[in-house]
Design an enzyme around this catalytic site. Structure first.
Site, PDB file in Angstrom:
ATOM      1  N   GLU A  87     -17.684  23.809  98.509  1.00  0.00           N
ATOM      2  CA  GLU A  87     -18.834  22.694  98.047  1.00  0.00           C
ATOM      3  C   GLU A  87     -18.517  22.222  96.527  1.00  0.00           C
ATOM      4  O   GLU A  87     -19.397  21.106  96.477  1.00  0.00           O
ATOM      5  CB  GLU A  87     -20.458  23.409  97.940  1.00  0.00           C
ATOM      6  CG  GLU A  87     -20.458  24.487  96.955  1.00  0.00           C
ATOM      7  CD  GLU A  87     -20.016  25.961  97.351  1.00  0.00           C
ATOM      8  OE1 GLU A  87     -19.142  26.154  98.177  1.00  0.00           O
ATOM      9  OE2 GLU A  87     -20.430  27.080  96.730  1.00  0.00           O
TER      10      GLU A  87
ATOM     11  N   LYS B 160     -32.352  14.099  94.272  1.00  0.00           N
ATOM     12  CA  LYS B 160     -32.607  13.226  93.499  1.00  0.00           C
ATOM     13  C   LYS B 160     -31.522  12.029  93.923  1.00  0.00           C
ATOM     14  O   LYS B 160     -32.034  10.808  93.988  1.00  0.00           O
ATOM     15  CB  LYS B 160     -31.894  13.537  92.136  1.00  0.00           C
ATOM     16  CG  LYS B 160     -32.493  12.270  90.985  1.00  0.00           C
ATOM     17  CD  LYS B 160     -33.847  12.290  90.688  1.00  0.00           C
ATOM     18  CE  LYS B 160     -33.986  11.283  89.541  1.00  0.00           C
ATOM     19  NZ  LYS B 160     -35.678  11.492  89.093  1.00  0.00           N
TER      20      LYS B 160
ATOM     21  N   GLY C 106     -23.468  34.396  95.659  1.00  0.00           N
ATOM     22  CA  GLY C 106     -24.483  34.922  95.125  1.00  0.00           C
ATOM     23  C   GLY C 106     -23.846  35.840  93.962  1.00  0.00           C
ATOM     24  O   GLY C 106     -22.736  36.455  93.971  1.00  0.00           O
TER      25      GLY C 106
ATOM     26  N   HIS D  90     -14.918  28.288  97.084  1.00  0.00           N
ATOM     27  CA  HIS D  90     -16.361  27.210  96.989  1.00  0.00           C
ATOM     28  C   HIS D  90     -15.936  25.992  97.575  1.00  0.00           C
ATOM     29  O   HIS D  90     -15.533  25.282  96.765  1.00  0.00           O
ATOM     30  CB  HIS D  90     -16.788  27.431  95.653  1.00  0.00           C
ATOM     31  CG  HIS D  90     -17.727  28.644  95.373  1.00  0.00           C
ATOM     32  ND1 HIS D  90     -18.900  28.988  95.800  1.00  0.00           N
ATOM     33  CD2 HIS D  90     -17.165  29.894  94.682  1.00  0.00           C
ATOM     34  CE1 HIS D  90     -19.269  30.056  95.323  1.00  0.00           C
ATOM     35  NE2 HIS D  90     -18.177  30.536  94.595  1.00  0.00           N
TER      36      HIS D  90
ATOM     37  N   ASP E 175     -38.488   8.483  90.645  1.00  0.00           N
ATOM     38  CA  ASP E 175     -39.169   9.042  91.695  1.00  0.00           C
ATOM     39  C   ASP E 175     -40.433   8.397  92.103  1.00  0.00           C
ATOM     40  O   ASP E 175     -40.666   8.026  93.329  1.00  0.00           O
ATOM     41  CB  ASP E 175     -39.552  10.410  91.162  1.00  0.00           C
ATOM     42  CG  ASP E 175     -38.356  11.125  90.875  1.00  0.00           C
ATOM     43  OD1 ASP E 175     -37.044  10.693  91.240  1.00  0.00           O
ATOM     44  OD2 ASP E 175     -38.679  12.300  90.270  1.00  0.00           O
TER      45      ASP E 175
ATOM     46  N   CYS F 217     -18.039  33.011  99.788  1.00  0.00           N
ATOM     47  CA  CYS F 217     -17.998  34.042  98.506  1.00  0.00           C
ATOM     48  C   CYS F 217     -19.042  35.374  99.099  1.00  0.00           C
ATOM     49  O   CYS F 217     -18.521  36.079  99.951  1.00  0.00           O
ATOM     50  CB  CYS F 217     -18.366  33.332  97.446  1.00  0.00           C
ATOM     51  SG  CYS F 217     -18.096  34.208  96.093  1.00  0.00           S
ATOM     52  N   TYR F 218     -20.034  35.380  98.347  1.00  0.00           N
ATOM     53  CA  TYR F 218     -20.974  36.629  98.692  1.00  0.00           C
ATOM     54  C   TYR F 218     -21.168  36.753 100.123  1.00  0.00           C
ATOM     55  O   TYR F 218     -21.242  37.677 100.906  1.00  0.00           O
ATOM     56  CB  TYR F 218     -21.968  36.726  97.792  1.00  0.00           C
ATOM     57  CG  TYR F 218     -22.965  37.894  97.926  1.00  0.00           C
ATOM     58  CD1 TYR F 218     -22.829  39.169  97.330  1.00  0.00           C
ATOM     59  CD2 TYR F 218     -24.165  37.767  98.878  1.00  0.00           C
ATOM     60  CE1 TYR F 218     -23.745  40.193  97.681  1.00  0.00           C
ATOM     61  CE2 TYR F 218     -24.888  38.837  99.079  1.00  0.00           C
ATOM     62  CZ  TYR F 218     -24.582  40.052  98.378  1.00  0.00           C
ATOM     63  OH  TYR F 218     -25.659  41.113  98.705  1.00  0.00           O
TER      64      TYR F 218
END
Ligand code: XMP
Length: 515
Positions: free
Chosen positions: A173, A371, A56, A171, A229, A83-84
């Protein structure tokens, strides 16, 4: 009662928070975002096998910095702070967080002290990670064990001695951390012992069952646009409730070449869905006559779409439900992702959105999905690749690509030019590498020579962008020879076009559409 294993992510506002959820789901465990101040009791209801604290933008010693319930560390499931998330956990658990001497952004070398077990098991001792932080954990105290360091961050990864808490300052991710996936896998499987049963196949079964439960023997209306979609939504609903579904496709006269035929052949002929095609093109084009202002065009189209849809829906007897292709990012952006709060549909500039006063109960089976998961679902449901991988197309259709007054002549030229551009991009295998590729027609003419004569015709602008979120975008570096071929073909094959230009504006400062 929810018995599906989850890994909730406390959202402290990181730009990567959705990416963390996607990575966890890709690894086979269902993940969702929750408020950072969620109580332990609420968390428990989600059947967590582990919890992730996201990064964050705040600093843990800012007044008003978001905090989490300290009881999370006694919840009995492992916690990973990123991280945060690592800093706030360290602070709560008695570590010392201070501003780092060197702020660290970007790639850096990570040295792993022990790669034989838990979070960093199996990683090379030296590897690259992506950092983005100012503060760092300075001193750990006796309750923590350091696991890895970078040249400027001595405590880049750590664990608690007695509690199942792990933290990484970098990170895992993002793709710039090449072994990030293994770190997330280690957390999920070596530490949380997750079952790993979340997969798209089971999503189909669960969604089908949920739709049947909600709808009973009621009738559902679904607005079909031909986009990804609504197409996946229609295919899923059809699987769930068969002929209790009616799809409505509005031809507003602003569609691309062959669009209506593709939708008809896919959904009516292939899926055997009750599809009502309403040809409202004259209505739309008449209402748009003489209008040049982009916002005005949008308003006219949006309002007319609702009117047309409403009158068609009214003619479908016993319809009580309206299906919408709301996705998880829409739910998150509308601020209602967080466990237990009611749905709020994002009605941004999307013409596909229908107002609540239509009086239907909403059916939204895609609202937990990202998505790329929707695309996967579409493939599993047997939708053709050209629909599943289609670029986004705006609700107001070619109206935002026909600059100035919209005329049938300009629309016709635009359709032909757009089709040629797409044909060449697909033939070059560039379609899947670009995010949105199209032509726009400009409200000016330019001089050209055709054979012996002078021509004075319309100008086509080609636009192709690379982006993953559509909030920012860069123009696609399409090879010159491909652009040359597209330009030649358009000027030679589309009578009424004398110039072709390629748009090299990024977003910002440009937008993707020309309007
Ligand atoms: P811009 O032009 O704002 O577009 O950079 C960002 C993305 O949004 C799409 N777009 C729309 N989609 N209704 C839609 O459903 C609209 O009115 C609309 N305007 C833009 C655009 O195609 C791009 O993907």
């Amino acid at each position: 009662m929810n018995t599906q294993q989850t890994v909730p992510i406390l959202d402290f506002g990181s730009q990567y928070v959705q990416l963390i959820a996607r990575r966890v789901r890709e690894a086979g465990v269902y993940s969702l975002l929750v408020r950072p101040d969620i109580s332990v009791e609420e968390l428990r209801k989600l059947s967590p096998v582990g919890v992730i604290l996201s990064g964050g933008p705040s600093s843990v010693y800012d007044a008003g910095a978001p905090r989490c319930d300290p009881k999370i560390f006694d919840l009995g499931v492992p916690v990973l702070g990123i991280c945060y998330g690592m800093q706030i956990a360290a602070q709560i658990l008695g570590g010392d967080v201070r501003p780092g001497e060197a702020r660290e952004y970007g790639r850096t070398r990570l040295h792993i002290a022990d790669n034989s077990r838990d979070l960093l098991a199996g990683l090379p001792q030296e590897t690259t990670v992506w950092m983005s932080h100012g503060d760092q954990v300075k001193a750990l105290g006796p309750d923590f064990l350091p696991l890895a360091s970078t040249p400027t961050c001595p405590l880049a990864a750590m664990r608690h001695v007695s509690k199942p808490f792990f933290g990484v300052q970098f990170h895992p991710e993002v793709t710039h951390t090449p072994h990030g996936r293994e770190i997330i896998d280690n957390f999920l499987y070596k530490i949380c012992h997750a079952a790993g049963t979340w997969q798209m196949g089971s999503v189909i079964e669960q969604s089908v069952a949920a739709v049947r439960r909600q709808v009973g023997d009621g009738h559902v209306i679904c607005g079909l646009s031909g986009g990804v979609d609504s197409s996946v939504l229609a295919a899923l609903l059809h699987k769930a409730i068969g002929n209790q579904l009616t799809c409505i496709f509005v031809d507003n006269g602003l569609l691309r070449k062959n669009e209506r035929q593709t939708v008809e052949s896919t959904f009516r002929d292939h899926f055997n869905i009750d599809l009502r095609v309403i040809d409202a093109s004259t209505q739309f084009l008449t209402a748009l006559r003489g209008v040049t202002e982009p916002q005005e065009k949008r308003k006219i189209i949006g309002k007319l779409f609702i009117d047309v849809f409403k009158s068609q829906a009214a003619s479908i007897q016993d319809a009580r439900f309206l299906a919408q292709g709301t996705l998880y990012p829409d739910v998150i952006e509308s601020g209602h992702s967080h466990a237990g709060t009611a749905a709020n549909i994002k009605l941004h500039h999307n013409v596909g959105g229908l107002p609540a006063e239509l009086g239907f109960e909403l059916v939204e089976p895609l609202r937990d999905l990202f998505k790329d998961e929707v695309r996967k679902l579409g493939e599993l449901l047997g939708l053709p690749a050209h629909i599943v991988w289609r670029h986004p197309f705006p609700g107001p259709g070619l109206a935002v690509r026909c600059i100035g007054e919209i005329t049938t002549e300009k629309l016709e030229l635009l359709r032909e030019a757009d089709e040629i551009f797409l044909e060449e991009i697909i033939a070059e295998n560039l379609y899947r590498n670009t995010a949105q590729t199209f032509a726009a027609i400009l409200p000016i003419r330019a001089v050209g020579v055709m054979g012996d004569g002078r021509s004075y015709h319309h100008v086509i602008a080609l636009r192709s962008v690379d982006t993953s979120d559509f909030m920012t975008a860069d123009w696609s570096r399409i090879p010159y020879d491909v652009l040359a071929r597209v330009s030649n073909r358009i000027v030679n094959e589309v009578r009424g076009i004398s110039r072709v230009v390629y748009d090299i504006t990024s977003k910002p400062p440009g937008t993707i559409e020309w309007e």
